[in-house]
Structures are given as structure tokens and as C-alpha cells.
Motif scaffolding. Structure first.
Motif, PDB file in Angstrom:
ATOM      1  N   SER A  69       0.832  -1.208   0.000  1.00 30.27           N
ATOM      2  CA  SER A  69       0.000   0.000   0.000  1.00 30.27           C
ATOM      3  C   SER A  69       0.865   1.256   0.000  1.00 30.27           C
ATOM      4  O   SER A  69       0.469   2.294  -0.554  1.00 30.27           O
ATOM      5  CB  SER A  69      -0.937   0.000   1.209  1.00 30.27           C
ATOM      6  N   LYS A  96       2.334   2.956  -3.522  1.00 27.66           N
ATOM      7  CA  LYS A  96       1.605   3.952  -4.317  1.00 27.66           C
ATOM      8  C   LYS A  96       2.096   5.366  -4.055  1.00 27.66           C
ATOM      9  O   LYS A  96       1.866   6.268  -4.867  1.00 27.66           O
ATOM     10  CB  LYS A  96       0.111   3.843  -4.014  1.00 27.66           C
ATOM     11  N   LEU A 106       1.729  -2.741  -9.987  1.00 32.48           N
ATOM     12  CA  LEU A 106       1.309  -1.337  -9.933  1.00 32.48           C
ATOM     13  C   LEU A 106       1.458  -0.645 -11.284  1.00 32.48           C
ATOM     14  O   LEU A 106       0.534   0.030 -11.748  1.00 32.48           O
ATOM     15  CB  LEU A 106       2.113  -0.603  -8.861  1.00 32.48           C
TER      16      LEU A 106
END
Length: 388
Positions: A239, A242, A284
Motif C-alpha cells: 500500500s 503507491k 502497480l
């Protein structure tokens, strides 16, 4: 490794203890019991560890274990000599429902190995080829002798977990971060079983509690095992990826790695670094080529990553350069110790790339692996025949 995930389940019904007598029925290396206490009593009587195969009807990797691994004579002998072994349907049997909540089992099959006092020693999930499975059994036995137990879990079945956690199984109701925050505010000892298990199951809560977990990761892993703790750590780290930026930046990624390095041991870091790179480049940013280049420069012996990534090579957008970069990385990782499925995959990829010599090497290893596991060797023989 193949695992079926199943997140919300059934009512938490706790099994009775000493009042219920055992009803035992021999079925190969497995026995049947009707209560937690009867299982503990039998283990103590026979001075053996406990092996629990958690499954449900319709679980494909569970059936693979039943068809390909459990029937092998060496596996049967090892299990009979060292374990009281039970198969428990976690969807139907009341004991299974209770154990699912206690040990936060959401993937199937999950194997729980306990000492004769009911203290958890080892936990691992998914289809395991026979040689790997036997190695894990042997490792668990050594750990038990050394007293290396997951002491966070008590030996009792009944645990006073919060209702919002048990409802995740009984009512298929997802946990809400704010419920966890409120609960932890009233229960300060987060490492205690009642709080720790729900805490580990919720992958991300808020920045404060995520930071707390990372700072105390070693304690959580020691008490509750890598299988639960590492998943939460990976979710938190991913997380944070990002926040690096909107486009691929190799320098920013390396700087990020330095910030999270303190949360990993020296032994786990080579694997973690590649997992994080997979999250950054491959997932990602969908930059597969950069990931394969990075993987080749920072490879480890995790051939399972090769296995599941190979499944995406036949997609329309995958060009020849990407396939070659994948193969370059794969050749650094895959050895004679790789699984049957990995060797099958590697042989096929090398044949597709017309690297006959490398395909022959993998097929030769595959023949030996197939013989050891009593699995089909037809495909490996076909490759060797084609490459003459």
C-alpha cells in the motif's frame, strides 16, 4: 502451490471437551474424532504430534493432496509413525468451524501441526508436492523437539474473540477498520490471542496501527507464525508503494527499499525485495519487462514465482522480448530441486523458444522428479524424444 481462498463462513460453534468421548475410525493414516479433547487425548496417549488437514468438498488442491500425496507409501509411513492425523471439513464439521475461527483459516487446504499438548508448531497452505510436504512434516517435528512453538495461540479451543471478527466467518461480514480501532483502544495487549488474531487478519487499519505492526513484526511472527504475519506485512508495504510516484522511477524504488529494509530479517530480505519489486513494477505499473530485468539481477530460489508468472506469457500483448527476459530470469532460478510443475513449465517455455538444450536439461530433471513423486513422465519423455 495452489490454495483456494474462502473468506466468510459459518457460525462459531465450540466443541465440547472432556465430557465427549472419542469415536475413532481408522482410515489409512487418518483417524476420525468427534471433539477437540478426544484429539488431544489420543495424541497424548500415543505420544505423537497432531496433523490437521483442513479442507472442504469441491476444493481442487485439497483433492490433489488426496489423490497424489496422501496415498504414497512413504507419506503414509511418515504420518503414521509421527502424527495423529485428522481430516476435517471446515465448512461442515463443527470442530472445523471452531478451528477455522481460532486459527484464522481462509485458504484451503491449510495444514495445522501441533504438539501433543495442542500447541501450534507449524502452519502452511496449498497443494504441496510429496517431497516438499514430507520436508515440512520433518521440520515441524524438529521444531517441536526444540520447543519452537507458536506460543501466541493457546492450547484451548475456546477464545473470546470480538464479535466483528467471528462474524466474518459466521455471517460473511467483512471487518471494518474503525471497529478494530475502537476494540484495540479498549484492549491494549495487542499480542494477546483474542486481539492479535483479528489484528493480523485485517491487512490494513490506519497509518498508526500499521506502523505499530511493522515495528513489532518479529514478535507477531514468533507468536503467530509467518503464514499469518507476512501477509499483513506485505499488504502494508504494497500500500505504501503507491506513494512513490505516478510513473516508474528506479531510483525512487531503491530509496523506498531502504526505508522498509529494517522490517525484514537478513534471511527473508532477498525474497521480500523481489516480492516488493513485483508489487511495484509488475502489478502497480504493469511494466513486466522492467520486473524481469530486476528479477534476473536480484534472483533467489523461489521458483514458485516463475510458475505462476509463466501463466501470463501467452497473453496477446506479450512480445518476444518479454518472453526472452522471462526465460533469462527463469534459467537463473530453476534447478533440479524445483517442483514437478515448475520443471514442466520450464521445459515447455524452452521448447517454445527453441532452446532445445535447456529444455532437455529441465526434462531430465523432470523425469527424476516424476519417478520420485510417482507422477506421469510422458511430457518429459516427449521433449527428450523431440530433441534427439
Amino acid at each position: 502451490m495452489k490454495t483456494i481462498k474462502y473468506y466468510g463462513l459459518l457460525l462459531l460453534l465450540l466443541c465440547s471437551s472432556a465430557a465427549t468421548q472419542a469415536q475413532l475410525k481408522t482410515d489409512g493414516q487418518f483417524v476420525k474424532v468427534n471433539s477437540w479433547q478426544s484429539l488431544l487425548d489420543l495424541a497424548k496417549k500415543e505420544h505423537k504430534m497432531i496433523f490437521i488437514d483442513s479442507y472442504f468438498v469441491g476444493c481442487h488442491p485439497c483433492k490433489q493432496m488426496d489423490d497424489e500425496v496422501f496415498p504414497l507409501s512413504d507419506v503414509i509411513q511418515q504420518m503414521k509413525e509421527n502424527f495423529v492425523s485428522v481430516k476435517i471439513d471446515f465448512m461442515v464439521e463443527e470442530l472445523g468451524k471452531a478451528l477455522q475461527v481460532k486459527y484464522a483459516v481462509t485458504g484451503f487446504p491449510t495444514f495445522l501441526i501441533l504438539d501433543e499438548n495442542g500447541q501450534l508448531v507449524s502452519r502452511f497452505s496449498g497443494y504441496q508436492e510429496a517431497d516438499v510436504f514430507q520436508k515440512r512434516l520433518a521440520e515441524a517435528k524438529v521444531k517441536a523437539k526444540k520447543g519452537e512453538l507458536m506460543t501466541g495461540f493457546s492450547g484451548k479451543l475456546e477464545v473470546a474473540h470480538p464479535e466483528f471478527y467471528t462474524q466474518m466467518f459466521s455471517a460473511r461480514k467483512p471487518m471494518v477498520p474503525q471497529d478494530m480501532v475502537n476494540y484495540l483502544a479498549q484492549n491494549k495487549d495487542v499480542l494477546k490471542e483474542e486481539q492479535a488474531v483479528p489484528f493480523l487478519m485485517m491487512k490494513s487499519i490506519n497509518p498508526e496501527w500499521n506502523a505499530y505492526f511493522l515495528e513489532h513484526y518479529a514478535e507477531f511472527e514468533s507468536k503467530y507464525g509467518q503464514d499469518l504475519a507476512s501477509g499483513k506485512r506485505a499488504a502494508i508495504i504494497n500500500s505504501r508503494l503507491k506513494g512513490i510516484g505516478g510513473k516508474v522511477d528506479a531510483q525512487a524504488f531503491e530509496a523506498f527499499l531502504k526505508t522498509v529494509r529494517p522490517y525484514y530479517s537478513d534471511a527473508s530480505w532477498p525474497y521480500a525485495k523481489l516480492d516488493i519489486a513485483e508489487g511495484y513494477y509488475y502489478n502497480l505499473h504493469k511494466d513486466h519487462k522492467s520486473f524481469f530485468k530486476y528479477a534476473a539481477a536480484n534472483f533467489n530460489d523461489d521458483s514458485n514465482k516463475v510458475r505462476y508468472m509463466a501463466m501470463y506469457l501467452n497473453q496477446p500483448k506479450v512480445d518476444e522480448e518479454e518472453k526472452q527476459l522471462f526465460a533469462k530470469w527463469m534459467k537463473l532460478v530453476v534447478t533440479a530441486d524445483a517442483t514437478y510443475e515448475v520443471l514442466n513449465t520450464a521445459s515447455s517455455i524452452m521448447m517454445a523458444q527453441k532452446d532445445v538444450q535447456q529444455a532437455k536439461i529441465y526434462a531430465g530433471w523432470g523425469l527424476k522428479k516424476a519417478a520420485a513423486l510417482k507422477k506421469s513422465d510422458r511430457y518429459f519423455k516427449e521433449i527428450l524424444e523431440q530433441s534427439k
